[in-house]
Design a protein around this motif. Structure first.
Motif, mmCIF file in Angstrom:
data_model
loop_
_atom_site.group_PDB
_atom_site.id
_atom_site.type_symbol
_atom_site.label_atom_id
_atom_site.label_comp_id
_atom_site.label_asym_id
_atom_site.label_seq_id
_atom_site.Cartn_x
_atom_site.Cartn_y
_atom_site.Cartn_z
ATOM 1 N N GLY A 160 61.147 -13.766 -7.986
ATOM 2 C CA GLY A 160 61.785 -14.909 -8.639
ATOM 3 C C GLY A 160 60.783 -15.790 -9.368
ATOM 4 O O GLY A 160 61.025 -16.218 -10.506
ATOM 5 N N ILE A 161 59.650 -16.048 -8.716
ATOM 6 C CA ILE A 161 58.616 -16.882 -9.341
ATOM 7 C C ILE A 161 58.051 -16.207 -10.587
ATOM 8 O O ILE A 161 57.879 -16.831 -11.638
ATOM 9 C CB ILE A 161 57.496 -17.187 -8.323
ATOM 10 N N ARG A 162 57.775 -14.892 -10.479
ATOM 11 C CA ARG A 162 57.251 -14.159 -11.634
ATOM 12 C C ARG A 162 58.270 -14.105 -12.767
ATOM 13 O O ARG A 162 57.916 -14.188 -13.947
ATOM 14 C CB ARG A 162 56.862 -12.739 -11.216
ATOM 15 N N THR A 163 59.544 -13.962 -12.402
ATOM 16 C CA THR A 163 60.600 -13.922 -13.414
ATOM 17 C C THR A 163 60.658 -15.245 -14.184
ATOM 18 O O THR A 163 60.718 -15.261 -15.423
ATOM 19 C CB THR A 163 61.968 -13.637 -12.756
ATOM 20 N N CYS A 164 60.643 -16.339 -13.446
ATOM 21 C CA CYS A 164 60.660 -17.656 -14.099
ATOM 22 C C CYS A 164 59.431 -17.842 -14.976
ATOM 23 O O CYS A 164 59.518 -18.389 -16.093
ATOM 24 C CB CYS A 164 60.729 -18.764 -13.041
ATOM 25 N N SER A 165 58.289 -17.377 -14.508
ATOM 26 C CA SER A 165 57.054 -17.507 -15.282
ATOM 27 C C SER A 165 57.136 -16.725 -16.586
ATOM 28 O O SER A 165 56.734 -17.222 -17.654
ATOM 29 C CB SER A 165 55.865 -17.030 -14.448
ATOM 30 N N ARG B 250 58.267 -19.417 -28.454
ATOM 31 C CA ARG B 250 59.194 -19.517 -29.584
ATOM 32 C C ARG B 250 59.638 -20.956 -29.840
ATOM 33 O O ARG B 250 60.551 -21.209 -30.609
ATOM 34 C CB ARG B 250 60.421 -18.637 -29.319
ATOM 35 N N GLY B 251 58.980 -21.892 -29.145
ATOM 36 C CA GLY B 251 59.245 -23.304 -29.412
ATOM 37 C C GLY B 251 60.411 -23.890 -28.658
ATOM 38 O O GLY B 251 60.882 -24.990 -29.004
ATOM 39 N N PHE B 252 60.905 -23.194 -27.602
ATOM 40 C CA PHE B 252 62.008 -23.712 -26.798
ATOM 41 C C PHE B 252 61.469 -24.285 -25.487
ATOM 42 O O PHE B 252 60.399 -23.880 -25.003
ATOM 43 C CB PHE B 252 63.032 -22.619 -26.506
ATOM 44 N N PRO B 253 62.201 -25.221 -24.886
ATOM 45 C CA PRO B 253 61.733 -25.807 -23.617
ATOM 46 C C PRO B 253 61.839 -24.790 -22.477
ATOM 47 O O PRO B 253 62.735 -23.936 -22.488
ATOM 48 C CB PRO B 253 62.682 -26.986 -23.401
ATOM 49 N N PRO B 254 60.956 -24.871 -21.493
ATOM 50 C CA PRO B 254 61.027 -23.952 -20.347
ATOM 51 C C PRO B 254 62.205 -24.289 -19.443
ATOM 52 O O PRO B 254 62.886 -25.302 -19.616
ATOM 53 C CB PRO B 254 59.697 -24.203 -19.631
ATOM 54 N N LEU B 255 62.469 -23.408 -18.498
ATOM 55 C CA LEU B 255 63.539 -23.639 -17.523
ATOM 56 C C LEU B 255 63.220 -24.873 -16.695
ATOM 57 O O LEU B 255 62.066 -25.083 -16.286
ATOM 58 C CB LEU B 255 63.683 -22.429 -16.593
ATOM 59 N N ASN B 256 64.241 -25.676 -16.417
ATOM 60 C CA ASN B 256 63.972 -26.845 -15.573
ATOM 61 C C ASN B 256 63.820 -26.427 -14.111
ATOM 62 O O ASN B 256 64.224 -25.335 -13.710
ATOM 63 C CB ASN B 256 65.074 -27.907 -15.743
ATOM 64 N N LYS B 257 63.259 -27.307 -13.334
ATOM 65 C CA LYS B 257 62.928 -26.986 -11.937
ATOM 66 C C LYS B 257 64.160 -26.598 -11.133
ATOM 67 O O LYS B 257 64.110 -25.711 -10.280
ATOM 68 C CB LYS B 257 62.233 -28.193 -11.280
#
Length: 512
Positions: free
Chosen positions: A388-393, A402-409
């Motif tokens: 899960g951690i690697r997937t989120c990373s 690509r200039g988009f915000p990352p997933l929120n916590k």
């Protein structure tokens, strides 16, 4: 001398795929075949005899038959099967004792040859042993070389020469080396040539026996390769005959198999009871209406969820236990990977849609982190947390580029938590993937021509399609070969469980 499988995930029973497909109609158990008397049919198991006391000799005979059956089966279905030398660990007690005993023998030989006059008896016995090994390498028609070896390494002649101090130990050793060069496989030419450079006679003896051991192993593996085509052509009849011998020596040799099938019958009856409103007794008319083919298929499917560490397999599947266990472990890993992919796709479909090759990348990550998941010491929850951690990373890195915000916590925490929940018994995603894998395998066994057209992959399994098709093909090959070999024994068990017991359960007709 261990038996080395080196299966490389192939479970090489695929050599039988064409023959099993063409004869699949023979392994379909029609109701007539289970109700008719097959005692007169060739290849049918003998009727069960009354209980008897099994003697030690009978037990040993059954063990030898089982050993021969297992070895023949492994040679035939596993293309990579071969023998190899046993190497004990460097600091093990067995290795140290062996080194001490061998060194004592060679020291004694050196002392004997250094006496004045030399004592040759130990050396003569070694030449006798070498002669027998060389003779074992010869084909039946090699009479000329056989006569020459017996003449040159004649122990009586060498003893006569030793009495007159006229024996040429080095000359005899050179003859042995020359003969070994004629008989060895090309891969041993270098080892044989190195013997010619050895000056010390005791060291030379040691090296000769070392190379002879290698040549013996080469000859054994050559014999295995030569036997394989013959065994493959005759495996069904051979295994069936050997198992019949075992059954005659050990009448209880089908107890586990009978219980395995009985459990499937009870499961099917329970399933029918839930699906219908019929009040027929479970041991009455409902039992005779069961399909033996369906029951046997469900029995085979149970093997994919078998606890091989705690529960013994049916006797008729012992020769394939290792292959079935390996397939089950791989299938468990694939099930987790499919769950991970499905959960991620459901939660983050819009996000990962624009990430090229994300599904394959997550799959590779999962394979690495789930390596060894079938070991007792493996922490699956920790591995899923890491996935899960690697997937989120990976997602954050791709969308940021690509200039988009990352997933929120909160989303990341939710995804990791959902993946870790896969280990729960009542997890809906886990249950769904498990049912779809079961559906695919069931469809595969029900399809006579699975080699030409495999069943459609159910939804949710696309990420593991290649792997599950490979496992399914290997599994179906094992099952179809097993049906061919043990079909008559299964028929006998079904007649006993479905029809004999049902007829006993029927009420006696009234005499009024």
């Amino acid at each position: 001398m261990p038996l080395n499988d080196e299966q490389n995930g192939d479970c090489d029973s695929s050599r039988f795929s064409e023959s099993t497909a063409s004869s699949s109609s023979d392994s379909e158990y029609s109701r007539q075949s289970f109700t008719s008397d097959s005692s007169s049919k060739p290849g049918s198991p003998a009727s069960t005899s009354p209980p008897k006391v099994v003697t030690f000799d009978e037990m040993m005979a059954a063990a030898r038959n089982l050993s021969n059956l297992t070895l023949a089966h492994e040679i035939a279905v596993n293309e990579n099967f071969h023998l190899e030398r046993t190497e004990h660990p460097p600091n093990s007690l067995t290795r140290r004792v062996k080194q001490i005993v061998h060194q004592a023998f060679w020291d004694r030989l050196e002392e004997d040859l250094n006496e004045d006059p030399p004592e040759y008896e130990h050396a003569i016995k070694l030449f006798e042993e070498i002669k027998e090994i060389l003779l074992s390498f010869l084909n039946p028609g090699a009479n000329r070389m056989r006569s020459q070896i017996c003449e040159v390494l004649d122990a009586d002649l060498i003893r006569q020469q030793a009495k007159h101090n006229a024996v040429d130990i080095q000359g005899l050793a050179n003859y042995v080396i020359s003969t070994m060069g004629k008989l060895c496989a090309p891969i041993r030419d270098h080892d044989v040539n190195q013997l010619k450079a050895t000056g010390n006679i005791v060291v030379l003896f040691r090296q000769i026996f070392h190379v002879l051991d290698l040549m013996t192993m080469d000859m054994a593996n050559f014999t295995i390769r030569s036997l394989r085509p013959h065994l493959q052509r005759n495996l069904v009849d051979y295994e069936r005959a050997k198992f019949q011998d075992i059954l005659e020596e050990t009448p209880s040799a089908l107890d586990l198999t009978t219980e395995w099938i009985r459990e499937s019958i009870q499961d099917e009856l329970s399933s029918l009871s839930c699906e219908t409103s019929s009040h027929a007794g479970a041991n009455g008319m409902s039992k005779t209406n069961l399909s033996p083919t369906l029951v046997l298929t469900n029995s085979y499917l149970k093997l994919l969820q078998w606890d091989y560490q705690k529960k013994p397999v049916p006797e008729t599947l012992m020769t394939d236990e290792g292959r079935l266990q390996e397939l089950t472990e791989k299938l468990n890993q694939l099930k987790v990977i499919a769950c991970v992919s499905l959960i991620t796709s459901n939660m983050l479909a819009a996000v990962i849609e624009g990430i090229p090759d994300f599904v394959d990348k997550q799959k590779r990550i999962s394979f690495v982190l789930l390596e060894g998941m079938n070991k007792k010491s493996f922490d699956l929850k920790e591995a899923l947390n890491a996935i899960g951690i690697r997937t989120c990373s990976e997602i954050n890195e791709s969308v940021t580029e690509r200039g988009f915000p990352p997933l929120n916590k909160e989303v990341q925490t939710n995804l990791v938590g959902q993946l870790c929940n896969i280990i729960e018994e009542d997890n809906p995603i886990n249950s769904l993937i498990d049912k779809r894998i079961h559906l695919y395998m069931s469809s595969l066994l029900a399809s006579p021509g699975f080699q030409k057209s495999t069943p459609t992959i159910p939804g949710g399994l696309a990420v593991i399609q290649t792997e599950i098709e490979t496992i399914g093909s290997q599994y179906a090959n094992i099952v179809n070969l097993n049906k061919q070999v043990y079909g008559p024994f299964y028929a006998s068990i079904f007649r006993k469980l479905l029809f004999s017991e049902a007829s006993k359960a029927e009420p006696e007709p009234s005499t009024n």
